[in-house]
Design a protein around this motif. Structure first.
Motif, PDB file in Angstrom:
ATOM      1  N   MET A  13       0.816  -1.195   0.000  1.00  0.00           N
ATOM      2  CA  MET A  13       0.000   0.000   0.000  1.00  0.00           C
ATOM      3  C   MET A  13       0.855   1.252   0.000  1.00  0.00           C
ATOM      4  N   LEU A  14       1.937   1.212   0.743  1.00  0.00           N
ATOM      5  CA  LEU A  14       2.796   2.389   0.801  1.00  0.00           C
ATOM      6  C   LEU A  14       3.489   2.663  -0.524  1.00  0.00           C
ATOM      7  N   GLU A  15       3.815   1.611  -1.246  1.00  0.00           N
ATOM      8  CA  GLU A  15       4.518   1.778  -2.516  1.00  0.00           C
ATOM      9  C   GLU A  15       3.599   2.217  -3.644  1.00  0.00           C
ATOM     10  N   ARG A  16       2.415   1.608  -3.741  1.00  0.00           N
ATOM     11  CA  ARG A  16       1.562   1.835  -4.907  1.00  0.00           C
ATOM     12  C   ARG A  16       0.200   2.416  -4.571  1.00  0.00           C
ATOM     13  N   GLY A  17      -0.138   2.473  -3.310  1.00  0.00           N
ATOM     14  CA  GLY A  17      -1.450   2.967  -2.927  1.00  0.00           C
ATOM     15  C   GLY A  17      -2.459   1.845  -2.836  1.00  0.00           C
ATOM     16  N   TYR A  18      -3.417   2.017  -1.980  1.00  0.00           N
ATOM     17  CA  TYR A  18      -4.437   1.010  -1.716  1.00  0.00           C
ATOM     18  C   TYR A  18      -5.215   0.641  -2.976  1.00  0.00           C
ATOM     19  N   ALA A  19      -5.638   1.639  -3.726  1.00  0.00           N
ATOM     20  CA  ALA A  19      -6.479   1.382  -4.903  1.00  0.00           C
ATOM     21  C   ALA A  19      -5.758   0.553  -5.955  1.00  0.00           C
ATOM     22  N   ALA A  20      -4.449   0.698  -6.040  1.00  0.00           N
ATOM     23  CA  ALA A  20      -3.692   0.021  -7.104  1.00  0.00           C
ATOM     24  C   ALA A  20      -3.318  -1.417  -6.780  1.00  0.00           C
ATOM     25  N   ILE A  21      -3.396  -1.817  -5.527  1.00  0.00           N
ATOM     26  CA  ILE A  21      -2.975  -3.183  -5.202  1.00  0.00           C
ATOM     27  C   ILE A  21      -4.143  -4.150  -5.270  1.00  0.00           C
ATOM     28  N   THR A  22      -3.809  -5.393  -5.546  1.00  0.00           N
ATOM     29  CA  THR A  22      -4.812  -6.454  -5.623  1.00  0.00           C
ATOM     30  C   THR A  22      -4.515  -7.495  -4.546  1.00  0.00           C
TER      31      THR A  22
END
Length: 178
Positions: free
Chosen positions: A1-10
Protein backbone atom coordinates in the motif's frame (compact mmCIF):
# COMPACT_ATOMS: atom_id res chain seq x y z
CA UNK A 1 0.00 0.00 0.00
CA UNK A 2 2.80 2.39 0.80
CA UNK A 3 4.52 1.78 -2.52
CA UNK A 4 1.56 1.84 -4.91
CA UNK A 5 -1.45 2.97 -2.93
CA UNK A 6 -4.44 1.01 -1.72
CA UNK A 7 -6.48 1.38 -4.90
CA UNK A 8 -3.69 0.02 -7.10
CA UNK A 9 -2.97 -3.18 -5.20
CA UNK A 10 -4.81 -6.45 -5.62
CA UNK A 11 -5.24 -9.47 -3.41
CA UNK A 12 -2.82 -11.22 -5.75
CA UNK A 13 -0.20 -8.52 -5.05
CA UNK A 14 -0.72 -9.02 -1.33
CA UNK A 15 -0.47 -12.81 -1.45
CA UNK A 16 2.65 -12.67 -3.63
CA UNK A 17 4.38 -10.24 -1.25
CA UNK A 18 3.34 -12.30 1.78
CA UNK A 19 4.29 -15.55 0.04
CA UNK A 20 0.98 -17.25 0.70
CA UNK A 21 -1.80 -18.65 -1.40
CA UNK A 22 -4.98 -16.83 -2.30
CA UNK A 23 -7.02 -19.49 -0.51
CA UNK A 24 -5.08 -18.82 2.69
CA UNK A 25 -5.72 -15.09 2.33
CA UNK A 26 -9.44 -15.66 1.81
CA UNK A 27 -9.55 -17.97 4.83
CA UNK A 28 -8.72 -14.93 6.95
CA UNK A 29 -10.06 -11.95 4.99
CA UNK A 30 -13.01 -11.43 2.63
CA UNK A 31 -11.07 -8.88 0.57
CA UNK A 32 -8.33 -6.28 0.82
CA UNK A 33 -10.73 -3.95 2.64
CA UNK A 34 -11.10 -6.51 5.41
CA UNK A 35 -7.30 -6.71 5.63
CA UNK A 36 -7.08 -2.93 5.97
CA UNK A 37 -9.78 -2.99 8.66
CA UNK A 38 -7.81 -5.69 10.46
CA UNK A 39 -4.62 -3.58 10.36
CA UNK A 40 -6.46 -0.59 11.85
CA UNK A 41 -8.18 -2.71 14.49
CA UNK A 42 -4.89 -4.30 15.56
CA UNK A 43 -3.11 -0.96 15.71
CA UNK A 44 -5.88 0.62 17.79
CA UNK A 45 -5.95 -2.38 20.13
CA UNK A 46 -2.17 -2.35 20.55
CA UNK A 47 -2.33 1.35 21.32
CA UNK A 48 -5.11 0.86 23.87
CA UNK A 49 -3.05 -1.83 25.61
CA UNK A 50 -0.03 0.48 25.71
CA UNK A 51 -2.12 3.33 27.12
CA UNK A 52 -3.87 1.18 29.74
CA UNK A 53 -1.10 1.59 32.35
CA UNK A 54 -1.46 5.36 32.00
CA UNK A 55 -5.16 5.26 32.86
CA UNK A 56 -4.22 5.47 36.56
CA UNK A 57 -2.80 8.97 36.13
CA UNK A 58 -5.10 11.45 37.89
CA UNK A 59 -7.57 12.91 35.40
CA UNK A 60 -6.63 16.49 36.20
CA UNK A 61 -3.00 16.06 35.20
CA UNK A 62 -1.69 16.51 31.68
CA UNK A 63 1.81 15.09 31.59
CA UNK A 64 1.95 14.39 27.87
CA UNK A 65 2.63 10.69 28.56
CA UNK A 66 -0.28 9.54 26.42
CA UNK A 67 1.01 11.59 23.49
CA UNK A 68 4.52 10.29 24.05
CA UNK A 69 3.29 6.70 24.08
CA UNK A 70 1.38 7.27 20.84
CA UNK A 71 4.53 8.61 19.16
CA UNK A 72 6.59 5.72 20.52
CA UNK A 73 4.02 3.27 19.14
CA UNK A 74 4.13 5.02 15.77
CA UNK A 75 7.93 4.78 15.79
CA UNK A 76 7.62 1.01 16.28
CA UNK A 77 4.87 0.59 13.66
CA UNK A 78 5.64 3.36 11.14
CA UNK A 79 4.30 1.54 8.08
CA UNK A 80 0.93 0.80 9.65
CA UNK A 81 0.62 4.40 10.84
CA UNK A 82 1.61 5.74 7.41
CA UNK A 83 -1.06 3.62 5.73
CA UNK A 84 -3.66 4.92 8.16
CA UNK A 85 -2.57 8.56 8.22
CA UNK A 86 -2.32 8.76 4.43
CA UNK A 87 -6.02 7.94 4.26
CA UNK A 88 -5.67 4.69 2.34
CA UNK A 89 -8.86 2.83 1.52
CA UNK A 90 -10.77 5.99 0.59
CA UNK A 91 -10.02 7.45 4.01
CA UNK A 92 -11.76 4.73 5.98
CA UNK A 93 -8.64 3.78 7.96
CA UNK A 94 -8.00 7.40 8.92
CA UNK A 95 -11.65 7.96 9.84
CA UNK A 96 -11.61 4.94 12.17
CA UNK A 97 -8.38 6.10 13.78
CA UNK A 98 -9.66 9.66 14.24
CA UNK A 99 -13.02 8.43 15.59
CA UNK A 100 -11.30 6.16 18.11
CA UNK A 101 -8.84 8.82 19.29
CA UNK A 102 -11.53 11.53 19.37
CA UNK A 103 -13.87 9.44 21.51
CA UNK A 104 -11.08 8.56 23.95
CA UNK A 105 -9.87 12.16 24.06
CA UNK A 106 -13.35 13.57 24.70
CA UNK A 107 -13.66 11.22 27.69
CA UNK A 108 -10.28 12.33 29.03
CA UNK A 109 -11.12 16.03 28.66
CA UNK A 110 -14.50 15.56 30.36
CA UNK A 111 -12.85 13.62 33.21
CA UNK A 112 -10.23 16.34 33.68
CA UNK A 113 -12.90 18.99 33.79
CA UNK A 114 -14.92 17.02 36.34
CA UNK A 115 -11.79 16.37 38.46
CA UNK A 116 -11.15 20.11 38.61
CA UNK A 117 -14.81 20.98 39.18
CA UNK A 118 -14.83 23.12 36.05
CA UNK A 119 -17.12 23.36 33.07
CA UNK A 120 -15.72 22.89 29.60
CA UNK A 121 -15.78 26.18 27.68
CA UNK A 122 -15.83 24.32 24.36
CA UNK A 123 -17.95 21.28 23.57
CA UNK A 124 -15.96 18.13 24.45
CA UNK A 125 -16.44 16.70 20.95
CA UNK A 126 -15.11 19.86 19.26
CA UNK A 127 -12.25 20.17 21.73
CA UNK A 128 -11.29 16.52 21.24
CA UNK A 129 -11.46 16.72 17.45
CA UNK A 130 -9.33 19.88 17.41
CA UNK A 131 -6.72 18.18 19.59
CA UNK A 132 -6.77 14.93 17.60
CA UNK A 133 -6.52 16.88 14.34
CA UNK A 134 -3.37 18.60 15.59
CA UNK A 135 -2.00 15.32 16.84
CA UNK A 136 -2.71 13.45 13.59
CA UNK A 137 -1.19 16.25 11.52
CA UNK A 138 1.94 16.35 13.68
CA UNK A 139 2.26 12.57 13.74
CA UNK A 140 1.86 12.36 9.97
CA UNK A 141 4.49 15.07 9.41
CA UNK A 142 6.87 13.36 11.84
CA UNK A 143 6.60 9.97 10.13
CA UNK A 144 6.61 11.22 6.55
CA UNK A 145 9.33 13.86 6.84
CA UNK A 146 11.88 11.69 8.59
CA UNK A 147 12.15 14.39 11.25
CA UNK A 148 14.96 13.87 13.72
CA UNK A 149 12.89 15.45 16.49
CA UNK A 150 12.51 12.86 19.22
CA UNK A 151 9.13 11.58 20.32
CA UNK A 152 9.92 12.98 23.76
CA UNK A 153 10.57 16.48 22.39
CA UNK A 154 7.40 16.48 20.29
CA UNK A 155 5.31 15.29 23.25
CA UNK A 156 6.87 18.02 25.41
CA UNK A 157 6.09 20.71 22.84
CA UNK A 158 2.52 19.51 22.32
CA UNK A 159 2.08 19.48 26.10
CA UNK A 160 3.36 23.08 26.28
CA UNK A 161 0.95 24.18 23.55
CA UNK A 162 -1.90 22.50 25.43
CA UNK A 163 -0.99 24.02 28.76
CA UNK A 164 0.16 27.47 27.66
CA UNK A 165 -1.61 28.00 24.33
CA UNK A 166 -0.63 29.10 20.85
CA UNK A 167 -0.21 32.72 21.92
CA UNK A 168 2.57 31.71 24.30
CA UNK A 169 4.01 29.22 21.77
CA UNK A 170 4.47 31.98 19.19
CA UNK A 171 6.61 33.98 21.60
CA UNK A 172 4.17 36.38 23.21
CA UNK A 173 4.01 36.90 26.96
CA UNK A 174 1.01 37.63 29.10
CA UNK A 175 -2.60 37.30 28.10
CA UNK A 176 -3.58 37.45 24.44
CA UNK A 177 -5.44 40.59 23.41
CA UNK A 178 -9.22 40.35 23.52
Amino acid sequence: MLERGYAAITVEDITERADLGRATFYTHFADKGALLDHIVTELIEEMRQRLEPLSGVPAQEFSGEIVLELFRHAAQEPDAYRVILRGEGDGRALRRFVEDRSAATAQIFAARSAAHGTTLRVDAEILARAWVGELVSTLSWWLESGSQTSAERIAEQLRDISLRGRYWATGFDGEPPA
